[in-house]
Each structure stands twice: as structure tokens, then as C-alpha cells.
Design an enzyme around this catalytic site. Structure first.
Site, PDB file in Angstrom:
ATOM      1  N   ARG A 127       0.838  -1.202   0.000  1.00 22.05           N
ATOM      2  CA  ARG A 127       0.000   0.000   0.000  1.00 22.05           C
ATOM      3  C   ARG A 127       0.878   1.259   0.000  1.00 22.05           C
ATOM      4  NH1 ARG A 127      -4.300   0.852   4.776  1.00 22.05           N
ATOM      5  NH2 ARG A 127      -2.529   1.590   5.949  1.00 22.05           N
ATOM      6  N   ARG A 133       1.328   6.800   1.388  1.00 27.59           N
ATOM      7  CA  ARG A 133       0.931   7.400   2.667  1.00 27.59           C
ATOM      8  C   ARG A 133       2.166   7.603   3.545  1.00 27.59           C
ATOM      9  NH1 ARG A 133      -4.232   4.632   5.553  1.00 27.59           N
ATOM     10  NH2 ARG A 133      -2.881   5.034   7.319  1.00 27.59           N
ATOM     11  N   ARG A 144       3.100   1.288  14.681  1.00 26.48           N
ATOM     12  CA  ARG A 144       1.629   1.210  14.673  1.00 26.48           C
ATOM     13  C   ARG A 144       1.141  -0.163  15.150  1.00 26.48           C
ATOM     14  NH1 ARG A 144       0.127   2.939   8.958  1.00 26.48           N
ATOM     15  NH2 ARG A 144      -2.032   2.897   9.627  1.00 26.48           N
TER      16      ARG A 144
HETATM   17  P1  AMP Z   1      -6.136   4.781  10.141  1.00 23.24           P
HETATM   18  O1  AMP Z   1      -6.402   5.292   8.765  1.00 23.24           O
HETATM   19  O2  AMP Z   1      -7.403   4.355  10.859  1.00 23.24           O
HETATM   20  O3  AMP Z   1      -5.071   3.727  10.171  1.00 23.24           O
HETATM   21  O4  AMP Z   1      -5.575   6.023  10.999  1.00 23.24           O
HETATM   22  C1  AMP Z   1      -4.404   6.703  10.625  1.00 23.24           C
HETATM   23  C2  AMP Z   1      -3.849   7.481  11.824  1.00 23.24           C
HETATM   24  O5  AMP Z   1      -4.834   8.434  12.283  1.00 23.24           O
HETATM   25  C3  AMP Z   1      -3.539   6.636  13.059  1.00 23.24           C
HETATM   26  O6  AMP Z   1      -2.251   6.052  13.007  1.00 23.24           O
HETATM   27  C4  AMP Z   1      -3.659   7.678  14.177  1.00 23.24           C
HETATM   28  O7  AMP Z   1      -2.525   8.538  14.214  1.00 23.24           O
HETATM   29  C5  AMP Z   1      -4.835   8.508  13.715  1.00 23.24           C
HETATM   30  N1  AMP Z   1      -6.137   7.956  14.190  1.00 23.24           N
HETATM   31  C6  AMP Z   1      -7.146   7.440  13.439  1.00 23.24           C
HETATM   32  N2  AMP Z   1      -8.172   7.061  14.205  1.00 23.24           N
HETATM   33  C7  AMP Z   1      -7.814   7.346  15.486  1.00 23.24           C
HETATM   34  C8  AMP Z   1      -8.455   7.171  16.752  1.00 23.24           C
HETATM   35  N3  AMP Z   1      -9.680   6.614  16.854  1.00 23.24           N
HETATM   36  N4  AMP Z   1      -7.772   7.581  17.865  1.00 23.24           N
HETATM   37  C9  AMP Z   1      -6.556   8.149  17.781  1.00 23.24           C
HETATM   38  N5  AMP Z   1      -5.890   8.314  16.628  1.00 23.24           N
HETATM   39  C10 AMP Z   1      -6.510   7.931  15.479  1.00 23.24           C
END
Ligand code: AMP
Length: 191
Positions: A127, A133, A144
Site C-alpha cells: 500500500r 501514505r 503502529r
Molecule cells: P487509520 O487510517 O485508521 O489507520 O488512521 C491513521 C492514523 O490516524 C492513526 O495512526 C492515528 O494517528 C490517527 N487515528 C485514526 N483514528 C484514530 C483514533 N480513533 N484515535 C486516535 N488516533 C486515530
């Protein structure tokens, strides 16, 4: 129907949740997407969140909860919604339950996408090459996973205890995984 999607990075949450919402015709709220939009638009929230996101850290609970509470005011979400990437911590899950209790619309199902780590890392590196990204580099990916293990996986017991957790095997083709998800959701709809 209100659904939360939980899964480690690369588990296909985004892809599968989009397919499921087309199938169920309900709203989609991805906190990752909303935060990326806020960051790209340079809003105050985006500026606060950017550093955490780029390092693969969780954005503080209060910022995320405020953002979600604002969206939940919209009837579109109350009628039916899939929450993708939210909640990510026990504190978020508890506050979310309180918000939903006030609205009188409890969660119906928590879907956990489960896959082995080697498969997930390889999907994420692909990805990264395709989408570029900034949080998809090897160092951030490792971080992560650790964040998921420490902060997000306790949610699984939280929802298991509430009796609404369905574990989905996320290995195999996207079609295979989607069939398993549909089966779990239909089973819950009948109860
Ligand atoms: P994702 O696309 O869901 O993998 O989110 C990408 C990034 O956004 C994560 O690594 C966090 O830095 C932030 N993020 C997304 N959702 C949350 C959440 N519910 N709480 C805290 N950080 C979030």
C-alpha cells in the site's frame, strides 16, 4: 445498525468496511480519513493531529472524541453507521458508549479482523508503494503494530464481555473475507 470495525494496520478495515456499507447502505465514519482530511485542509484539528499521525501515534482521545461527537449529531449516522478505526482505546470505547446511550442507539456488533502479522506487514508495504501514505514506512508500521497491541487490543475483551464481538479471519482474498463478514453481520441482525 451500528458497527465498529477493529483490526491491526493492513487488516483491510478500510476496504472491507466500504464493501459492507455498500451492502448495508449505512453511513461510514473513518476517524483516520477525517483526520487525514483535517490535516490536508490545515484546520486547527489537522495541525494538532499531524505530528501524532506522521509518527504512527494515536491522536489524543479528547480530540478524536470531540470530532466523533460532532459527526454523531448528524441523523445520517444515527440511522446506521460503520465506525472504522474508532474507537482505538478503552477510554474512547467507554466515552463512545456514553454518547450512544444518550442517543438511545447502542452498538450492535464489533467486528475484529484478525490476520497474521507477516501478511499484514507485506500488505502495508504494498500500500505504501501504491498510495504513498507518509505513515506507511517500515519504522512507522512497526510502531503502529505496537500501538495496536498495547492500546487497541484491550477493546476486544471489552466488546467480548458485552457479547457483541465477532472475530473475522482476515486471511485470504478480499471476497472470502467479505463473505465471512456478511455472515457475521446477518447472524447479528437476526438476534
Ligand atoms: P487509520 O487510517 O485508521 O489507520 O488512521 C491513521 C492514523 O490516524 C492513526 O495512526 C492515528 O494517528 C490517527 N487515528 C485514526 N483514528 C484514530 C483514533 N480513533 N484515535 C486516535 N488516533 C486515530
Amino acid at each position: 445498525m451500528l458497527i465498529v470495525f477493529i483490526g491491526p494496520p493492513g487488516s483491510g478495515k478500510g476496504t472491507q468496511s466500504k464493501r459492507l456499507l455498500e451492502y448495508l447502505r449505512i453511513g461510514h465514519l473513518s476517524t483516520g480519513e477525517l483526520l487525514r482530511e483535517a490535516k490536508a485542509a490545515g484546520t486547527p484539528l489537522g495541525k494538532l493531529a499531524a505530528d501524532y499521525m506522521d509518527r504512527g501515534r494515536l491522536v489524543p482521545d479528547n480530540l478524536v472524541l470531540e470530532m466523533v461527537a460532532e459527526k454523531l449529531g448528524d441523523d445520517r449516522y444515527q440511522a446506521g453507521c460503520m465506525f472504522d478505526g474508532f474507537p482505538r482505546t478503552l477510554a474512547q470505547a467507554r466515552s463512545f458508549d456514553e454518547m450512544l446511550a444518550k442517543l438511545g442507539t447502542p452498538l450492535d456488533i464489533a467486528l475484529e479482523l484478525r490476520a497474521d502479522k507477516d501478511e499484514l506487514v507485506s500488505r502495508m508495504l504494498k500500500r505504501a508503494a501504491a498510495e504513498g501514505r507518509p505513515d506507511d514506512n517500515p519504522q512507522t508500521i512497526a510502531h503502529r503494530f505496537e500501538v495496536y497491541r498495547q492500546q487497541t487490543s484491550p477493546l476486544l475483551d471489552y466488546y467480548r464481555f458485552k457479547g457483541i464481538l465477532s472475530v473475522i479471519d482476515a486471511m485470504g482474498t478480499p471476497d472470502d473475507v467479505f463473505t465471512r463478514i456478511k455472515t457475521a453481520v446477518e447472524k447479528r441482525r437476526k438476534t
